[in-house]
Design a protein around this motif. Structure first.
Motif, short mmCIF file in Angstrom:
data_model
loop_
_atom_site.label_atom_id
_atom_site.label_comp_id
_atom_site.label_asym_id
_atom_site.label_seq_id
_atom_site.Cartn_x
_atom_site.Cartn_y
_atom_site.Cartn_z
N GLY A 128 4.02 -4.41 2.48
CA GLY A 128 3.53 -3.57 3.56
C GLY A 128 3.28 -2.14 3.11
N PHE A 129 3.33 -1.24 4.07
CA PHE A 129 3.00 0.17 3.82
C PHE A 129 4.25 0.97 3.43
N VAL A 130 4.14 1.71 2.34
CA VAL A 130 5.18 2.67 1.96
C VAL A 130 4.56 4.05 2.11
N LEU A 131 5.04 4.81 3.09
CA LEU A 131 4.53 6.16 3.34
C LEU A 131 5.45 7.16 2.67
N MET A 132 4.85 8.12 1.96
CA MET A 132 5.64 9.11 1.24
C MET A 132 5.22 10.51 1.69
N ASP A 133 6.20 11.26 2.20
CA ASP A 133 5.95 12.65 2.60
C ASP A 133 6.29 13.54 1.42
N SER A 134 5.30 14.26 0.89
CA SER A 134 5.49 15.03 -0.34
C SER A 134 5.91 16.46 -0.04
N PRO A 135 6.49 17.15 -1.03
CA PRO A 135 6.83 18.57 -0.85
C PRO A 135 5.57 19.42 -0.70
N GLN A 168 10.35 5.72 -11.59
CA GLN A 168 11.23 4.62 -11.20
C GLN A 168 11.11 4.35 -9.69
N LEU A 169 11.03 5.45 -8.92
CA LEU A 169 10.85 5.31 -7.48
C LEU A 169 9.52 4.62 -7.16
N MET A 170 8.46 5.03 -7.84
CA MET A 170 7.14 4.45 -7.59
C MET A 170 7.12 2.97 -7.97
N ASP A 171 7.79 2.62 -9.05
CA ASP A 171 7.86 1.21 -9.46
C ASP A 171 8.58 0.38 -8.40
N SER A 172 9.65 0.95 -7.83
CA SER A 172 10.38 0.25 -6.76
C SER A 172 9.54 0.14 -5.50
N ALA A 173 8.83 1.23 -5.16
CA ALA A 173 7.99 1.23 -3.97
C ALA A 173 6.88 0.19 -4.07
N ARG A 174 6.41 -0.06 -5.28
CA ARG A 174 5.33 -1.03 -5.48
C ARG A 174 5.77 -2.45 -5.17
N GLN A 175 7.07 -2.69 -5.16
CA GLN A 175 7.58 -4.03 -4.90
C GLN A 175 7.79 -4.32 -3.41
N VAL A 176 7.58 -3.30 -2.57
CA VAL A 176 7.82 -3.44 -1.14
C VAL A 176 6.59 -4.04 -0.45
N MET A 193 2.89 -4.00 11.85
CA MET A 193 2.75 -3.99 10.40
C MET A 193 4.02 -3.46 9.75
N PRO A 194 4.48 -4.07 8.67
CA PRO A 194 5.68 -3.58 7.99
C PRO A 194 5.44 -2.22 7.36
N VAL A 195 6.38 -1.31 7.55
CA VAL A 195 6.21 0.06 7.07
C VAL A 195 7.58 0.68 6.81
N ARG A 203 0.86 -1.19 0.00
CA ARG A 203 0.00 0.00 0.00
C ARG A 203 0.89 1.23 0.00
N ILE A 204 0.71 2.09 -0.99
CA ILE A 204 1.47 3.33 -1.06
C ILE A 204 0.58 4.47 -0.58
N VAL A 205 1.01 5.14 0.47
CA VAL A 205 0.23 6.20 1.10
C VAL A 205 1.03 7.50 1.03
N VAL A 206 0.48 8.50 0.33
CA VAL A 206 1.16 9.79 0.18
C VAL A 206 0.51 10.82 1.10
N PHE A 207 1.33 11.53 1.86
CA PHE A 207 0.87 12.60 2.74
C PHE A 207 1.13 13.93 2.04
N ALA A 208 0.08 14.72 1.84
CA ALA A 208 0.25 15.91 1.02
C ALA A 208 -0.77 16.99 1.36
N ASN A 209 -0.37 18.22 1.12
CA ASN A 209 -1.26 19.37 1.12
C ASN A 209 -0.49 20.54 0.53
N GLN A 210 -1.17 21.43 -0.14
CA GLN A 210 -0.52 22.62 -0.71
C GLN A 210 -0.08 23.58 0.39
N LYS A 211 -0.74 23.51 1.54
CA LYS A 211 -0.46 24.42 2.65
C LYS A 211 0.56 23.80 3.59
#
Length: 220
Positions: A89-96, A79-87, A33-35, A4-12
């Protein structure tokens, strides 16, 4: 375990995006849970916190890995997303903070879930509206984009709301419910300002459990 790829994001900025990401990682680790976290924020807030924590918790095993990644171009991000998909458990991504960067398109397009914290404050709500607009534009151009939106009322102090403000808060939640899931509120508590990437205090667990358990039920 299912990826599961979970992105944390907001413009603010300043709505607790990175803090929420750490807390969710801590909560998942507490649940066994693996994360892992991939920090793509330009300030590398989470990676810097892990580096500081590693000195404090010297000799302790890391409960999960934290990796930094600089957003550059769509191809590298894909390429990063393709790699993350192979992990597993949970892959959490903190966005700009600036979600309009071209390099971020594959991140949002490939996410299973997009978590957007917000506060009941005019500027924050306006920025959240801009963020939702960006996501909707991406959906128009990416027909396979499937990420579900979670709106998290964050750092809320219900004691200070007037009757009119409380009415506005409920109206805001109703609007966001038409666009995705609105989680239970996370109250403003001093304990949530004392987080690290190694442990979850019982007081922190109590503060976030209702919200995070709701998210986990919806993420199955």
């Amino acid at each position: 375990m299912k990826n599961r790829i979970v992105v944390f994001a907001n413009q603010k900025g300043g709505v607790g995006k990175s803090t929420l990401c750490i807390l969710f990682a801590n909560y998942l680790a507490y649940k066994g849970m693996p994360v892992c976290i991939i920090d793509t924020d330009l300030q590398k807030t989470i990676l810097s916190q892990r580096n500081k924590d590693s000195e404090v918790f010297l000799g302790d095993d890391e409960p999960y890995s934290v990796q930094g990644f600089d957003v550059s171009d769509p191809e590298t991000m894909q390429q990063l997303m393709d790699s993350a998909r192979q992990v597993d458990g949970f892959v959490l991504m903190d966005s700009p903070g600036n979600v309009s960067e071209d390099g971020l398109v594959p991140m949002f397009a490939g996410a299973d879930f997009i978590v957007c914290p917000y506060e009941y404050e005019e500027k924050t709500l306006d920025s959240t509206g801009v963020f939702v607009g960006v996501i909707n534009k991406l959906r128009e151009h990416n027909s396979d984009m499937k990420g579900e939106l979670f709106f998290v009322p964050n750092r809320i102090d219900a004691r200070i709301g007037t009757s009119e403000e409380n009415r506005m808060w409920k109206q805001t939640d109703q609007i966001f419910k038409k666009l995705g899931h609105v989680t239970p509120r996370i109250a403003s508590r001093a304990t949530l300002k004392r987080i690290n990437t190694y442990e979850l205090l019982s007081t922190q667990r109590d503060a976030v459990s209702e919200c995070f358990d709701y998210m986990l039920r919806k993420m199955k």
